[in-house]
Scaffold this active site. Structure first.
Site, PDB file in Angstrom:
ATOM      1  CG  HIS A  60     -14.329 -17.051   4.419  1.00  0.00           C
ATOM      2  ND1 HIS A  60     -13.635 -17.494   5.531  1.00  0.00           N
ATOM      3  CD2 HIS A  60     -13.604 -17.430   3.339  1.00  0.00           C
ATOM      4  CE1 HIS A  60     -12.533 -18.123   5.133  1.00  0.00           C
ATOM      5  NE2 HIS A  60     -12.486 -18.089   3.811  1.00  0.00           N
ATOM      6  CD  GLU A  62     -18.238 -16.956   8.370  1.00  0.00           C
ATOM      7  OE1 GLU A  62     -18.065 -17.055   7.136  1.00  0.00           O
ATOM      8  OE2 GLU A  62     -17.726 -17.742   9.185  1.00  0.00           O
ATOM      9  CB  CYS A  90     -12.008 -19.151   9.559  1.00  0.00           C
ATOM     10  SG  CYS A  90     -12.098 -17.588   8.651  1.00  0.00           S
ATOM     11  CB  CYS A  93     -15.200 -15.028   9.658  1.00  0.00           C
ATOM     12  SG  CYS A  93     -15.095 -15.221   7.863  1.00  0.00           S
TER      13      CYS A  93
HETATM   14 ZN   LIG Z   1     -14.123 -17.289   7.542  1.00  0.00          ZN
END
Ligand SMILES: [Zn+2]
Length: 159
Positions: A60, A62, A90, A93
């Site tokens: 992801h 991040e 999410c 993260c």
């Molecule tokens: Zn995430």
């Protein structure tokens, strides 16, 4: 703990950078989410969502930005830093943000299904966490949401 000086003056500038990264991801067929990690006023890590390219479900935006920042700082913790991300983080993260000791998270659009900062509970407010993270949403929210809806519309049109 010393009070931290919060500098919001460059929030839009850094979010624009995150948006540009998201667009890079979109051009490569990835769901467009971008992230920038800023410490002492400097960008030390950046990235975009890239799980398909990397065959890595953890890639992801991040995660990519924080990994790059920690490498660049030669430190597994990033105190006093701010993470800018175009989409509400999410649970994976959010966990990483705590582990890496990021001080502040600024995000753009809401993620109604998987976002855990405000959409699905408030992850950072939980009592068991040993690190406090400041969160602010809604910075360039319209632009951050638009790049996602444009991406999904184009993908549907392709069939
Ligand atoms: Zn995430």
């Amino acid at each position: 703990m010393r009070p931290q000086i919060i500098d919001r003056s460059r929030d839009q500038e850094f979010m624009h950078l995150a948006l540009a990264l998201a667009a890079e991801g979109a051009a490569m067929g990835e769901v467009p989410v971008g992230a920038v990690l800023v410490q002492h006023g400097q960008v030390i890590g950046q990235g975009f969502n890239r799980p398909i390219i990397d065959s890595d479900p953890s890639a992801h935006a991040e995660m990519v930005a924080i990994r790059a920042a920690a490498k660049s700082a030669s430190n597994y913790r990033l105190p006093g830093s701010t993470l800018y991300v175009t989409l509400e983080p999410c649970s994976m993260c959010a966990g990483l943000i705590v582990h890496s000791r990021v001080s502040r998270v600024v995000y753009g659009a809401l993620e109604p299904k998987a976002g855990v900062v405000q959409s699905q509970g408030q992850f950072f407010g939980q009592g068991f966490l040993n690190h406090r993270v400041m969160v602010e949403g809604g910075v360039l929210a319209q632009e951050c949401g638009q790049i996602l809806s444009d991406f999904f519309r184009a993908r549907r049109a392709k069939g």
